[in-house]
Design an enzyme around this catalytic site. Structure first.
Site, PDB file in Angstrom:
ATOM      1  N   ARG A  27     -29.006  -8.225  59.457  1.00 47.87           N
ATOM      2  CA  ARG A  27     -29.456  -8.811  58.010  1.00 47.87           C
ATOM      3  C   ARG A  27     -28.186  -9.752  57.469  1.00 47.87           C
ATOM      4  NH1 ARG A  27     -32.819  -5.872  55.357  1.00 47.87           N
ATOM      5  NH2 ARG A  27     -32.212  -5.999  53.675  1.00 47.87           N
ATOM      6  N   ASN A  94     -27.950  -2.989  47.313  1.00 51.01           N
ATOM      7  CA  ASN A  94     -28.555  -4.401  47.899  1.00 51.01           C
ATOM      8  C   ASN A  94     -28.911  -4.730  46.091  1.00 51.01           C
ATOM      9  OD1 ASN A  94     -27.499  -3.751  49.898  1.00 51.01           O
ATOM     10  ND2 ASN A  94     -29.510  -3.438  51.001  1.00 51.01           N
ATOM     11  N   GLU A 463     -39.632 -27.342  63.067  1.00 51.50           N
ATOM     12  CA  GLU A 463     -39.028 -25.715  63.369  1.00 51.50           C
ATOM     13  C   GLU A 463     -37.925 -26.363  64.013  1.00 51.50           C
ATOM     14  OE1 GLU A 463     -39.255 -23.159  62.354  1.00 51.50           O
ATOM     15  OE2 GLU A 463     -38.522 -22.357  63.692  1.00 51.50           O
ATOM     16  N   LYS A 467     -34.323 -24.837  64.208  1.00 53.97           N
ATOM     17  CA  LYS A 467     -33.255 -24.543  65.157  1.00 53.97           C
ATOM     18  C   LYS A 467     -33.040 -24.126  65.378  1.00 53.97           C
ATOM     19  CE  LYS A 467     -35.315 -21.112  64.575  1.00 53.97           C
ATOM     20  NZ  LYS A 467     -36.802 -20.541  63.591  1.00 53.97           N
ATOM     21  N   LYS A 583     -30.772 -12.552  57.405  1.00 57.94           N
ATOM     22  CA  LYS A 583     -31.895 -12.811  58.628  1.00 57.94           C
ATOM     23  C   LYS A 583     -33.137 -12.329  56.869  1.00 57.94           C
ATOM     24  CE  LYS A 583     -35.321 -11.851  61.065  1.00 57.94           C
ATOM     25  NZ  LYS A 583     -35.671 -13.230  61.939  1.00 57.94           N
TER      26      LYS A 583
HETATM   27  C1  AGP Z   1     -35.537 -19.295  60.007  1.00 54.55           C
HETATM   28  O1  AGP Z   1     -34.737 -19.177  61.625  1.00 54.55           O
HETATM   29  C2  AGP Z   1     -34.304 -19.119  59.309  1.00 54.55           C
HETATM   30  N1  AGP Z   1     -33.610 -17.866  59.353  1.00 54.55           N
HETATM   31  C3  AGP Z   1     -35.121 -18.878  57.647  1.00 54.55           C
HETATM   32  O2  AGP Z   1     -35.429 -20.312  57.171  1.00 54.55           O
HETATM   33  C4  AGP Z   1     -35.971 -17.979  57.450  1.00 54.55           C
HETATM   34  O3  AGP Z   1     -37.669 -18.522  58.074  1.00 54.55           O
HETATM   35  C5  AGP Z   1     -36.374 -18.040  55.997  1.00 54.55           C
HETATM   36  O4  AGP Z   1     -35.329 -17.263  55.315  1.00 54.55           O
HETATM   37  C6  AGP Z   1     -38.028 -17.555  55.238  1.00 54.55           C
HETATM   38  O5  AGP Z   1     -37.726 -15.753  55.179  1.00 54.55           O
HETATM   39  P1  AGP Z   1     -38.904 -14.819  55.419  1.00 54.55           P
HETATM   40  O6  AGP Z   1     -39.393 -15.043  56.538  1.00 54.55           O
HETATM   41  O7  AGP Z   1     -38.109 -13.245  55.377  1.00 54.55           O
HETATM   42  O8  AGP Z   1     -39.592 -14.893  54.247  1.00 54.55           O
END
Ligand code: AGP
Length: 588
Positions: A27, A94, A463, A467, A583
């Site tokens: 996370r 949190n 994308e 990445k 995350k």
């Molecule tokens: C993805 O590789 C990223 N870590 C990040 O862009 C992620 O997709 C974004 O924070 C959205 O998260 P969610 O899908 O949990 O809303």
């Protein structure tokens, strides 16, 4: 972002808490700590990794936390848990306590002493004060949380007691029901080795767990009934199973993730009205999945589909429109997307969430939910959830096409035939890994890269670039290929890597021209395409399986993920936990 665990039962608490915190590491965090009751409350907390904690403490009741700093730097002192002045209560939190300054000021006047610079510590002191009045832990807890403003998931323990109190408001909290032991956590993988039986708390739910009981209350202390659910994830699904990184494992899990998602989509009944307009609202990778879906949706439905970043959605004026708003979030906890969902609803839109997490916060703020069934995703870089979101958008495009009377049954069936082949398409693309590794070797020392594409492939380029930058730290930018000559072309020089995604559709000829444009300026061009003709114009050709251009997104996505993964690995990056990232991003 931030992880909570609570344990009460027959086993030694500390090893369970540490193991659970490790499972929550994905996370994102910058400090960690645990508190265990053994006659008195013992706390161990450190900035840095969970592995820095010794867990050298006795006792069968405890709480733990991984912190992602928002108020106060990531130091030992600012790490959770926090205790009150008398060391009788310990809490982990949190979220954000918006009124902490005022509460703190009042408590300091009454003699409370603070050790940290966090907003969370105030909760321990409030508990101390409320307990003096109420004389009972549950009552004191409920009184204390009613004085808080903001978002919170909290777990608290009290010296001499086996119970753990918890509350959820806009930050996830889940109860795990065991046999002679019970758990509390921000996410299921934390306690998955011990139980699959869960109760997902909703906003305003308070829970009290002891080794032998779980009970639930509202924020006024009235008992409430909650439904127990069974999560069919295996503990192994949250382990690396021989893969070097979770990200690679999750890339390889994609065919199964899609099979499961398709199964769950087919068995979900949703009835969406026709509004003549669709909004797609999301962040990061989820945005990119939605954006690719937009191209197909517009093609199928012939109605405008408008993209919005969740964080920008609130700044948009409340224009008069009837719309279906689709919120995409794998975690279901992204604060910006939750806020956007609330705003869209307030504006009278019909709202639909696409999420991977059962009972996550977003599901309480929308009219309909479509679950992707990708299984737990631990790597911070989203991979299998991206594919599952993309598949969901495709499914929705076809479903709405039929529901709205825009496409006929035979067109729908034709589309679905291709749709069911997605897992095979992904499997075929996974076989390209060795070729991709060689190309990653050429990229490992680069500092800048470009990704270009047109049409539905442009979100894929976005994308791919996302990445690459998030895990390899190479500066990667995505451009619609036609935009290059309006500025970015100035940055192309000898050896600049340009990844071009080329499908044999109406954009094909123009893509070839754009490739020639960058090649002529010395770019090192890597093409992802099923078309052999492309080979003669580029430095590297990654040959994807030949298929319907609408579905080539799935094969290209695999290549882009593997390219980023192997480049990051060659650069020695921490792939599963990239720096500065979490995350699930639970702050706006
Ligand atoms: C993805 O590789 C990223 N870590 C990040 O862009 C992620 O997709 C974004 O924070 C959205 O998260 P969610 O899908 O949990 O809303």
């Amino acid at each position: 972002m931030c992880g909570i665990i609570g344990y009460t039962g027959f086993r030694k608490a500390a090893p369970i808490l540490l193991d659970a915190l490790k499972r929550l590491e994905y996370r994102g965090y910058d400090s960690a700590g645990i508190a265990v009751i053994n006659h008195e409350i013992k706390v161990e907390k450190r900035s840095g990794y969970v592995s820095y904690l010794s867990g050298n403490m006795e006792g069968h009741v405890g709480i733990g936390h991984t912190r992602w700093a928002t108020h106060g730097e990531p130091t030992d002192i600012n790490a959770h848990p926090f205790v009150d002045c008398r060391n009788e209560f310990a809490i982990v939190h949190n979220g954000i306590i918006e009124n902490h300054e005022k509460l703190k000021e009042d408590l300091i006047k009454k003699g409370h002493r603070y050790s940290s610079k966090t907003d969370s510590e105030v909760i321990a002191h409030l508990l101390e004060e409320e307990y003096e009045k109420a004389g009972d832990f549950r009552k004191a807890f409920i009184n204390a949380i009613n004085r808080l403003k903001g978002s919170f998931a909290i777990a608290a323990i009290h010296k001499g007691e086996k119970r753990i109190m918890g509350v959820k408001k806009e930050s996830p909290l889940i109860v795990g029901i065991g046999d002679g032991e019970n758990f509390l956590a921000s996410d299921v993988p934390a306690f998955l080795p011990y139980t699959n039986r869960v109760v997902i708390l909703e906003d305003g739910d308070v829970c009290e767990i002891t080794p032998k009981s779980v009970s639930f209350y509202d924020m006024n202390g009235n008992p409430v009934e909650k439904k127990e659910e069974y999560i069919d994830w295996s503990p192994e699904s949250a382990e690396k199973s021989g893969y070097e990184h979770f990200m690679l494992k999750e890339i390889y899990e994609q065919p199964v993730a899609i099979e499961n998602t398709v199964h769950s989509l087919f068995s979900t009944h949703i009835d969406l009205k026709y509004h003549g307009k669709i909004n797609v609202i999301a962040c990061g990778t989820s945005y990119n999945a939605g954006f690719a879906g937009k191209y197909l949706m517009e093609k199928m439905l012939k109605i405008p589909v408008e993209m919005h970043y969740s964080s920008e959605y609130r700044t948009r004026p409340n224009v008069r429109e009837r719309a279906l708003s689709i919120l995409i979030t794998q975690s279901g906890e992204t604060a910006d997307t939750l806020m956007a969902a609330k705003i869209a609803r307030k504006r009278g839109h019909e709202t639909l969430a696409i999420t991977n997490v059962l009972g996550s916060s977003i599901t309480h703020h929308v009219d309909h939910v479509l679950y992707t069934s990708a299984g737990p995703e631990i790597g911070v870089a989203a991979t299998k959830t991206f594919m599952a979101q993309l598949a969901s958008m495709y499914y929705l495009s076809a479903k709405l096409g039929v529901d709205y009377g825009i496409i006929n049954e035979s067109r729908h069936e034709e589309f679905m035939e291709e749709f069911r082949r997605i897992p095979r398409l992904i499997e075929n693309s996974l076989q390209l890994e060795d070729d991709i590794k060689k190309i990653a070797y050429e990229l490992k020392d680069k500092e800048h890269m470009f990704y270009i594409a047109r049409g539905i492939n442009y979100p894929l380029a976005m994308e791919g670039a996302l990445k690459m930058k998030e895990i390899s730290y190479i500066h990667a930018e995505a451009y619609p290929a036609g935009e290059l000559k309006h500025g970015p072309l100035a940055l192309i020089r000898k050896g600049t890597p340009v990844v071009a995604i080329v499908s044999k559709d109406e954009t094909y000829e123009k893509m070839l021209s754009n490739i020639k444009e960058v090649s002529a300026r010395g770019a090192y061009v890597i093409a992802i395409s099923s078309e052999s003709e492309v080979k003669s114009y580029v430095d590297q050709w990654i040959r994807t399986p030949s298929n319907n251009p609408d579905f080539s997104t799935f094969s290209s996505a695999v290549v882009l993920q593997l390219l980023a993964y192997h480049t990051a690995k060659l650069r020695g990056c921490e792939i599963d936990k990239p720096r500065n990232l979490a995350k699930s991003v639970t702050v706006e």
